[in-house]
Scaffold this motif. Structure first.
Motif, PDB file in Angstrom:
ATOM      1  N   LEU A  16       0.830  -1.208   0.000  1.00 26.99           N
ATOM      2  CA  LEU A  16       0.000   0.000   0.000  1.00 26.99           C
ATOM      3  C   LEU A  16       0.864   1.257   0.000  1.00 26.99           C
ATOM      4  O   LEU A  16       0.563   2.232  -0.698  1.00 26.99           O
ATOM      5  N   LEU A  17       1.938   1.224   0.765  1.00 24.17           N
ATOM      6  CA  LEU A  17       2.833   2.382   0.820  1.00 24.17           C
ATOM      7  C   LEU A  17       3.584   2.582  -0.495  1.00 24.17           C
ATOM      8  O   LEU A  17       3.765   3.715  -0.950  1.00 24.17           O
ATOM      9  N   HIS A  18       3.994   1.497  -1.129  1.00 25.01           N
ATOM     10  CA  HIS A  18       4.663   1.608  -2.432  1.00 25.01           C
ATOM     11  C   HIS A  18       3.716   2.194  -3.479  1.00 25.01           C
ATOM     12  O   HIS A  18       4.093   3.059  -4.263  1.00 25.01           O
ATOM     13  N   GLU A  19       2.475   1.710  -3.479  1.00 26.28           N
ATOM     14  CA  GLU A  19       1.485   2.231  -4.420  1.00 26.28           C
ATOM     15  C   GLU A  19       1.196   3.700  -4.141  1.00 26.28           C
ATOM     16  O   GLU A  19       1.077   4.505  -5.078  1.00 26.28           O
ATOM     17  N   ALA A  20       1.092   4.052  -2.875  1.00 26.29           N
ATOM     18  CA  ALA A  20       0.840   5.449  -2.506  1.00 26.29           C
ATOM     19  C   ALA A  20       1.981   6.338  -2.990  1.00 26.29           C
ATOM     20  O   ALA A  20       1.746   7.415  -3.549  1.00 26.29           O
ATOM     21  N   LEU A  21       3.205   5.897  -2.784  1.00 24.53           N
ATOM     22  CA  LEU A  21       4.372   6.674  -3.226  1.00 24.53           C
ATOM     23  C   LEU A  21       4.329   6.890  -4.732  1.00 24.53           C
ATOM     24  O   LEU A  21       4.500   8.012  -5.215  1.00 24.53           O
ATOM     25  N   GLN A  22       4.085   5.835  -5.490  1.00 26.92           N
ATOM     26  CA  GLN A  22       4.073   5.956  -6.953  1.00 26.92           C
ATOM     27  C   GLN A  22       2.945   6.874  -7.422  1.00 26.92           C
ATOM     28  O   GLN A  22       3.157   7.731  -8.286  1.00 26.92           O
ATOM     29  N   ASP A  23       1.768   6.713  -6.856  1.00 25.50           N
ATOM     30  CA  ASP A  23       0.635   7.573  -7.238  1.00 25.50           C
ATOM     31  C   ASP A  23       0.926   9.039  -6.929  1.00 25.50           C
ATOM     32  O   ASP A  23       0.663   9.920  -7.752  1.00 25.50           O
ATOM     33  N   LEU A  24       1.461   9.289  -5.750  1.00 22.11           N
ATOM     34  CA  LEU A  24       1.739  10.664  -5.348  1.00 22.11           C
ATOM     35  C   LEU A  24       2.881  11.281  -6.161  1.00 22.11           C
ATOM     36  O   LEU A  24       2.868  12.485  -6.434  1.00 22.11           O
ATOM     37  N   MET A  25       3.847  10.458  -6.569  1.00 22.21           N
ATOM     38  CA  MET A  25       4.924  10.974  -7.418  1.00 22.21           C
ATOM     39  C   MET A  25       4.365  11.477  -8.742  1.00 22.21           C
ATOM     40  O   MET A  25       4.787  12.512  -9.245  1.00 22.21           O
ATOM     41  N   VAL A  26       3.411  10.756  -9.298  1.00 19.91           N
ATOM     42  CA  VAL A  26       2.784  11.173 -10.552  1.00 19.91           C
ATOM     43  C   VAL A  26       1.983  12.452 -10.332  1.00 19.91           C
ATOM     44  O   VAL A  26       2.038  13.372 -11.144  1.00 19.91           O
ATOM     45  N   GLU A  27       1.272  12.522  -9.214  1.00 22.85           N
ATOM     46  CA  GLU A  27       0.394  13.662  -8.948  1.00 22.85           C
ATOM     47  C   GLU A  27       1.139  14.939  -8.581  1.00 22.85           C
ATOM     48  O   GLU A  27       0.793  16.015  -9.048  1.00 22.85           O
ATOM     49  N   LYS A  28       2.160  14.810  -7.721  1.00 26.33           N
ATOM     50  CA  LYS A  28       2.767  16.042  -7.205  1.00 26.33           C
ATOM     51  C   LYS A  28       4.286  16.057  -7.188  1.00 26.33           C
ATOM     52  O   LYS A  28       4.877  17.054  -6.795  1.00 26.33           O
ATOM     53  N   GLY A  29       4.933  14.979  -7.603  1.00 27.95           N
ATOM     54  CA  GLY A  29       6.392  14.937  -7.590  1.00 27.95           C
ATOM     55  C   GLY A  29       6.909  14.505  -6.229  1.00 27.95           C
ATOM     56  O   GLY A  29       6.301  14.789  -5.193  1.00 27.95           O
ATOM     57  N   TYR A  30       8.049  13.827  -6.234  1.00 29.82           N
ATOM     58  CA  TYR A  30       8.599  13.250  -5.005  1.00 29.82           C
ATOM     59  C   TYR A  30       8.876  14.297  -3.934  1.00 29.82           C
ATOM     60  O   TYR A  30       8.553  14.102  -2.772  1.00 29.82           O
ATOM     61  N   GLU A  31       9.490  15.401  -4.320  1.00 30.43           N
ATOM     62  CA  GLU A  31       9.907  16.417  -3.338  1.00 30.43           C
ATOM     63  C   GLU A  31       8.737  16.954  -2.523  1.00 30.43           C
ATOM     64  O   GLU A  31       8.891  17.273  -1.345  1.00 30.43           O
ATOM     65  N   LEU A 104       4.537   7.459 -14.445  1.00 29.49           N
ATOM     66  CA  LEU A 104       5.495   7.444 -13.339  1.00 29.49           C
ATOM     67  C   LEU A 104       6.876   7.866 -13.829  1.00 29.49           C
ATOM     68  O   LEU A 104       7.572   8.637 -13.177  1.00 29.49           O
ATOM     69  N   TRP A 105       7.276   7.369 -15.002  1.00 26.45           N
ATOM     70  CA  TRP A 105       8.588   7.723 -15.543  1.00 26.45           C
ATOM     71  C   TRP A 105       8.670   9.190 -15.927  1.00 26.45           C
ATOM     72  O   TRP A 105       9.706   9.822 -15.759  1.00 26.45           O
ATOM     73  N   LYS A 106       7.580   9.747 -16.440  1.00 28.02           N
ATOM     74  CA  LYS A 106       7.572  11.180 -16.758  1.00 28.02           C
ATOM     75  C   LYS A 106       7.808  11.988 -15.485  1.00 28.02           C
ATOM     76  O   LYS A 106       8.543  12.971 -15.497  1.00 28.02           O
ATOM     77  N   ALA A 107       7.201  11.560 -14.392  1.00 29.86           N
ATOM     78  CA  ALA A 107       7.400  12.251 -13.117  1.00 29.86           C
ATOM     79  C   ALA A 107       8.837  12.084 -12.623  1.00 29.86           C
ATOM     80  O   ALA A 107       9.405  12.974 -12.007  1.00 29.86           O
ATOM     81  N   LEU A 114      14.703  14.789  -9.523  1.00 30.60           N
ATOM     82  CA  LEU A 114      16.155  14.586  -9.512  1.00 30.60           C
ATOM     83  C   LEU A 114      16.614  13.622  -8.430  1.00 30.60           C
ATOM     84  O   LEU A 114      17.501  12.810  -8.655  1.00 30.60           O
ATOM     85  N   PHE A 115      16.014  13.688  -7.261  1.00 27.09           N
ATOM     86  CA  PHE A 115      16.397  12.809  -6.165  1.00 27.09           C
ATOM     87  C   PHE A 115      16.071  11.358  -6.508  1.00 27.09           C
ATOM     88  O   PHE A 115      16.861  10.450  -6.274  1.00 27.09           O
ATOM     89  N   VAL A 116      14.900  11.156  -7.106  1.00 22.76           N
ATOM     90  CA  VAL A 116      14.478   9.819  -7.525  1.00 22.76           C
ATOM     91  C   VAL A 116      15.411   9.319  -8.621  1.00 22.76           C
ATOM     92  O   VAL A 116      15.864   8.166  -8.605  1.00 22.76           O
ATOM     93  N   LEU A 117      15.727  10.196  -9.555  1.00 15.47           N
ATOM     94  CA  LEU A 117      16.615   9.858 -10.666  1.00 15.47           C
ATOM     95  C   LEU A 117      17.974   9.394 -10.165  1.00 15.47           C
ATOM     96  O   LEU A 117      18.560   8.460 -10.713  1.00 15.47           O
ATOM     97  N   HIS A 118      18.457  10.009  -9.115  1.00 18.28           N
ATOM     98  CA  HIS A 118      19.735   9.622  -8.516  1.00 18.28           C
ATOM     99  C   HIS A 118      19.710   8.146  -8.113  1.00 18.28           C
ATOM    100  O   HIS A 118      20.649   7.394  -8.398  1.00 18.28           O
ATOM    101  N   HIS A 119      18.651   7.719  -7.465  1.00 14.25           N
ATOM    102  CA  HIS A 119      18.538   6.321  -7.023  1.00 14.25           C
ATOM    103  C   HIS A 119      18.361   5.364  -8.203  1.00 14.25           C
ATOM    104  O   HIS A 119      18.905   4.262  -8.199  1.00 14.25           O
ATOM    105  N   ILE A 120      17.614   5.798  -9.203  1.00 11.12           N
ATOM    106  CA  ILE A 120      17.443   4.951 -10.387  1.00 11.12           C
ATOM    107  C   ILE A 120      18.762   4.801 -11.119  1.00 11.12           C
ATOM    108  O   ILE A 120      19.114   3.706 -11.566  1.00 11.12           O
ATOM    109  N   LYS A 121      19.517   5.882 -11.232  1.00 11.75           N
ATOM    110  CA  LYS A 121      20.830   5.810 -11.896  1.00 11.75           C
ATOM    111  C   LYS A 121      21.763   4.857 -11.148  1.00 11.75           C
ATOM    112  O   LYS A 121      22.551   4.151 -11.765  1.00 11.75           O
ATOM    113  N   ARG A 122      21.660   4.823  -9.835  1.00 11.52           N
ATOM    114  CA  ARG A 122      22.487   3.907  -9.040  1.00 11.52           C
ATOM    115  C   ARG A 122      22.176   2.457  -9.408  1.00 11.52           C
ATOM    116  O   ARG A 122      23.075   1.642  -9.620  1.00 11.52           O
ATOM    117  N   VAL A 123      20.897   2.147  -9.524  1.00 13.34           N
ATOM    118  CA  VAL A 123      20.469   0.784  -9.878  1.00 13.34           C
ATOM    119  C   VAL A 123      20.937   0.430 -11.288  1.00 13.34           C
ATOM    120  O   VAL A 123      21.476  -0.652 -11.523  1.00 13.34           O
TER     121      VAL A 123
END
Length: 195
Positions: A16-31, A104-107, A114-123
């Motif tokens: 539920l928390l993972h889904e909430a994070l992804q939905d909210l990232m699309v809606e308003k951005g991680y920051e 989600l990727w557009k967000a 940028l913060f999310v991108l940092h973690h994705i680049k690490r992976v």
């Protein structure tokens, strides 16, 4: 039996928390996301959130790590044609995920991600480094491996940004973008050093 029920409840809460994070990232951005936003969206209590995660960053890191495991699982399922020319095996699965989760990727590739991108680049860096090492080519690289990895990561991320900008994702498939990626990368660092 009680332990199994608890494990399912724990996994359900985390999902539920993972889904909430992804939905909210699309809606308003991680920051802009707060822990309060996450617990409201997941419909859980604050103490429940903190019993699972220290903060939203830890939730994000786990989310990105789940993506990495998903890509690795898909790599195993996809039968890649073994040719004499080196190809990154993770890239098509990664691009298909981006295509399937384009909002989600557009967000993620937006300036606020940028913060999310940092973690994705690490992976992605880890996946690339692993593939270069497995191919026994790191010793033949004429440039430092870290430089090659950085080049490959940034090429892929630039392509994803281009691809998901506007309506290009409708016209270009993940397979076509993967082909572009390999043409760019293998021209840039040389396919002969990755054989």
């Amino acid at each position: 039996m009680k332990e199994q029920k608890k494990d399912r409840r724990v996994q359900r809460t985390r999902n539920l928390l993972h889904e909430a994070l992804q939905d909210l990232m699309v809606e308003k951005g991680y920051e802009a996301i707060t822990v309060q936003d996450l617990i409201d969206r997941a419909n859980i209590g604050r103490s429940t959130f903190y019993s699972h995660f220290v903060d939203k960053e830890e939730l994000l890191v786990e989310n990105v790590n789940i993506l990495s495991e998903l890509i690795k699982e898909q790599m195993v399922k996809i039968e890649t044609k073994k040719t004499e020319v080196f190809r990154f095996e993770f890239s098509l699965s990664f691009l298909q995920h981006a295509q399937d989760s384009k909002h989600l990727w557009k967000a993620t590739v937006a300036p606020s991600g940028l913060f999310v991108l940092h973690h994705i680049k690490r992976v992605i860096s880890d996946l690339i480094r692993e593939e270069i090492t497995i191919s026994n080519s790191s010793s033949s690289l004429k440039i430092p491996q870290d430089v090659a990895v950085e080049f490959v990561v940034n090429t892929l991320m630039s392509l994803i940004h281009w691809w998901l900008d506007g309506e290009k994702h409708i016209q270009v498939s993940a397979i076509e973008v993967d082909e572009m990626f390999h043409q760019l990368v293998l021209t840039g660092i040389g396919s002969d050093i990755l054989n």
